[in-house]
Design an enzyme around this catalytic site. Structure first.
Site, PDB file in Angstrom:
ATOM      1  N   SER A  94       0.864  -1.184   0.000  1.00 29.82           N
ATOM      2  CA  SER A  94       0.000   0.000   0.000  1.00 29.82           C
ATOM      3  C   SER A  94       0.895   1.227   0.000  1.00 29.82           C
ATOM      4  O   SER A  94       1.658   1.463   0.942  1.00 29.82           O
ATOM      5  CB  SER A  94      -0.884   0.019   1.250  1.00 29.82           C
ATOM      6  OG  SER A  94      -1.364   1.337   1.440  1.00 29.82           O
ATOM      7  N   HIS A 130      -1.251  -1.346  -4.378  1.00 31.05           N
ATOM      8  CA  HIS A 130      -2.537  -0.978  -3.768  1.00 31.05           C
ATOM      9  C   HIS A 130      -2.559   0.532  -3.502  1.00 31.05           C
ATOM     10  O   HIS A 130      -1.669   1.062  -2.834  1.00 31.05           O
ATOM     11  CB  HIS A 130      -2.682  -1.762  -2.466  1.00 31.05           C
ATOM     12  CG  HIS A 130      -3.980  -1.586  -1.754  1.00 31.05           C
ATOM     13  ND1 HIS A 130      -5.114  -2.306  -2.073  1.00 31.05           N
ATOM     14  CD2 HIS A 130      -4.340  -0.782  -0.719  1.00 31.05           C
ATOM     15  CE1 HIS A 130      -6.101  -1.962  -1.267  1.00 31.05           C
ATOM     16  NE2 HIS A 130      -5.660  -1.025  -0.431  1.00 31.05           N
ATOM     17  N   ASP A 162      -4.653   3.677  -1.870  1.00 22.90           N
ATOM     18  CA  ASP A 162      -5.700   3.993  -0.899  1.00 22.90           C
ATOM     19  C   ASP A 162      -6.201   5.414  -1.109  1.00 22.90           C
ATOM     20  O   ASP A 162      -5.469   6.381  -0.860  1.00 22.90           O
ATOM     21  CB  ASP A 162      -5.145   3.843   0.521  1.00 22.90           C
ATOM     22  CG  ASP A 162      -5.004   2.386   0.909  1.00 22.90           C
ATOM     23  OD1 ASP A 162      -6.000   1.652   0.791  1.00 22.90           O
ATOM     24  OD2 ASP A 162      -3.898   1.981   1.306  1.00 22.90           O
ATOM     25  N   MET A 191      -8.712   8.335  -0.049  1.00 24.26           N
ATOM     26  CA  MET A 191      -9.503   8.763   1.120  1.00 24.26           C
ATOM     27  C   MET A 191      -9.935  10.212   0.945  1.00 24.26           C
ATOM     28  O   MET A 191      -9.130  11.051   0.517  1.00 24.26           O
ATOM     29  CB  MET A 191      -8.644   8.654   2.384  1.00 24.26           C
ATOM     30  CG  MET A 191      -8.064   7.278   2.609  1.00 24.26           C
ATOM     31  SD  MET A 191      -6.984   7.284   4.050  1.00 24.26           S
ATOM     32  CE  MET A 191      -6.501   5.564   4.092  1.00 24.26           C
ATOM     33  N   HIS A 193      -8.366   1.289  -4.122  1.00 26.73           N
ATOM     34  CA  HIS A 193      -9.314   1.083  -3.028  1.00 26.73           C
ATOM     35  C   HIS A 193      -9.944   2.426  -2.688  1.00 26.73           C
ATOM     36  O   HIS A 193      -9.291   3.290  -2.098  1.00 26.73           O
ATOM     37  CB  HIS A 193      -8.533   0.490  -1.836  1.00 26.73           C
ATOM     38  CG  HIS A 193      -9.325   0.301  -0.593  1.00 26.73           C
ATOM     39  ND1 HIS A 193      -8.726   0.077   0.633  1.00 26.73           N
ATOM     40  CD2 HIS A 193     -10.664   0.293  -0.356  1.00 26.73           C
ATOM     41  CE1 HIS A 193      -9.655  -0.068   1.551  1.00 26.73           C
ATOM     42  NE2 HIS A 193     -10.836   0.076   0.982  1.00 26.73           N
ATOM     43  N   MET A 199     -12.034   4.770  -0.604  1.00 29.45           N
ATOM     44  CA  MET A 199     -12.666   5.000   0.699  1.00 29.45           C
ATOM     45  C   MET A 199     -13.242   6.408   0.659  1.00 29.45           C
ATOM     46  O   MET A 199     -12.748   7.336   1.317  1.00 29.45           O
ATOM     47  CB  MET A 199     -11.619   4.847   1.816  1.00 29.45           C
ATOM     48  CG  MET A 199     -11.213   3.405   2.052  1.00 29.45           C
ATOM     49  SD  MET A 199      -9.682   3.249   2.974  1.00 29.45           S
ATOM     50  CE  MET A 199      -8.507   3.430   1.627  1.00 29.45           C
ATOM     51  N   MET A 212     -11.695  -5.596   5.252  1.00 26.07           N
ATOM     52  CA  MET A 212     -10.894  -4.656   6.056  1.00 26.07           C
ATOM     53  C   MET A 212     -10.570  -5.304   7.396  1.00 26.07           C
ATOM     54  O   MET A 212     -11.479  -5.722   8.124  1.00 26.07           O
ATOM     55  CB  MET A 212     -11.673  -3.350   6.321  1.00 26.07           C
ATOM     56  CG  MET A 212     -11.798  -2.391   5.164  1.00 26.07           C
ATOM     57  SD  MET A 212     -10.265  -1.794   4.398  1.00 26.07           S
ATOM     58  CE  MET A 212      -9.267  -1.257   5.785  1.00 26.07           C
ATOM     59  N   ASP A 230      -6.818  -6.293   4.204  1.00 30.11           N
ATOM     60  CA  ASP A 230      -6.212  -4.965   4.171  1.00 30.11           C
ATOM     61  C   ASP A 230      -6.179  -4.344   5.562  1.00 30.11           C
ATOM     62  O   ASP A 230      -7.230  -4.038   6.125  1.00 30.11           O
ATOM     63  CB  ASP A 230      -7.025  -4.086   3.204  1.00 30.11           C
ATOM     64  CG  ASP A 230      -6.381  -2.732   2.961  1.00 30.11           C
ATOM     65  OD1 ASP A 230      -5.241  -2.520   3.413  1.00 30.11           O
ATOM     66  OD2 ASP A 230      -7.029  -1.901   2.300  1.00 30.11           O
TER      67      ASP A 230
HETATM   68  C1  DX5 Z   1      -6.380   1.595   5.571  1.00 32.09           C
HETATM   69  C2  DX5 Z   1      -5.918   1.255   4.177  1.00 32.09           C
HETATM   70  C3  DX5 Z   1      -4.810   0.269   4.154  1.00 32.09           C
HETATM   71  C4  DX5 Z   1      -3.583   0.717   4.865  1.00 32.09           C
HETATM   72  C5  DX5 Z   1      -2.751  -0.473   5.238  1.00 32.09           C
HETATM   73  O1  DX5 Z   1      -7.471   2.442   5.495  1.00 32.09           O
HETATM   74  O2  DX5 Z   1      -6.987   0.751   3.405  1.00 32.09           O
HETATM   75  O3  DX5 Z   1      -4.513  -0.136   2.825  1.00 32.09           O
HETATM   76  O4  DX5 Z   1      -2.808   1.596   4.112  1.00 32.09           O
HETATM   77  O5  DX5 Z   1      -1.709  -0.037   6.019  1.00 32.09           O
HETATM   78  P1  DX5 Z   1      -1.034  -0.958   7.125  1.00 32.09           P
HETATM   79  O6  DX5 Z   1      -0.519  -2.151   6.399  1.00 32.09           O
HETATM   80  O7  DX5 Z   1       0.040  -0.085   7.673  1.00 32.09           O
HETATM   81  O8  DX5 Z   1      -2.100  -1.302   8.105  1.00 32.09           O
HETATM   82 ZN    ZN Z   2      -6.543  -0.179   1.291  1.00 32.21          ZN
END
Ligand code: DX5
Ligand code: ZN
Length: 233
Positions: free
Chosen positions: A11, A36, A38, A40, A70, A72, A141, A179
């Protein structure tokens, strides 16, 4: 695209954004085939990360890698085309973020992108059962979404096992992704439960640049090697 499953998916949230290209290259040099991203928005989750422009740059830095996006975010319907244009190979949306999950999955497929569905730790597998035949991936998750570096919630592995059984029973083809909070200590249990794709942020990029910025590549490569060894048990 063919992968050797289970696959480790770094990620990039935990990478050094000032040296994003170097960090991506270090992953690729260590044999990583899946990245991956992320996304947000500060509404669906209490944090803001990056959007389509940076995602496109990540894809350009790793044209051969599978780009797993992903989302969010609230109203994901409004951003499918933007992330498809940015080069996403897969777009995963949260069941909790939309009223019309089936329509959204179709929208992603219509954009020539593989659709995935994600569920938060408090969301049961039952609510996505009707959609399992429509998706290419289910993301479980294993932390509450929003931040990297949180502690793994072990109960979420029961959902991975349930999805694995449902896939077998119904002869379905979706991949199972976990994840959040994955590391050397729990990688084996994660894989044993039936996970195909293990996302790892801090456990891939942890320690880099702490003592000497010049050994960053080596730290990432060591982390990846240890994680892959732990996954294969
Ligand atoms: C959390 C994300 C994850 C996160 C994982 O909201 O969706 O992908 O970056 O990070 P670690 O591996 O540090 O938990
Ligand atoms: Zn993620």
């Amino acid at each position: 695209m063919d992968f050797n499953l289970p696959v480790l998916a770094p990620s990039l949230l935990a990478s050094d954004f000032l040296h994003l290209q170097d960090d991506i290259q270090a992953c690729l040099d260590s044999g990583i085939t899946w990245l991956h991203c992320d996304i947000m928005d500060g509404h669906f989750v209490p944090n803001i990360s990056y959007g389509p422009a940076i995602t496109k740059s990540i894809g350009e830095a790793a044209p051969e890698a599978f780009l797993d996006v992903h989302l969010m975010i609230e109203q994901p319907e409004l951003y499918i085309d933007a992330f498809a244009d940015a080069g996403a190979d897969m777009i995963t949306v949260h069941q909790e973020a939309t009223r019309h999950l089936h329509r959204l999955i179709q929208q992603i497929r219509d954009a020539q992108v593989q659709p995935g569905v994600a569920i938060n730790p408090a969301t049961p597998v039952q609510v996505i059962e009707p959609i399992l035949s429509e998706v290419d991936l289910v993301l479980v998750m294993s932390v509450n979404p929003g931040f990297g570096g949180q502690a793994f919630i072990p109960e979420t592995l029961e959902k991975v096992k349930r999805l694995y059984t449902l896939r077998e029973e119904n002869d379905l083809g979706f991949l199972i992704e976990i994840d959040g909070g994955a590391g050397i200590e729990n990688a084996r249990a994660i894989v044993d439960a039936g996970t195909d794709v293990m996302v790892a942020g801090s456990s891939v990029f942890r320690g880099k640049g702490v003592t000497d910025i010049s050994n960053t590549d080596q730290i990432i490569s060591n982390n990846i090697q240890k994680l892959q060894t732990a996954m294969s048990g």
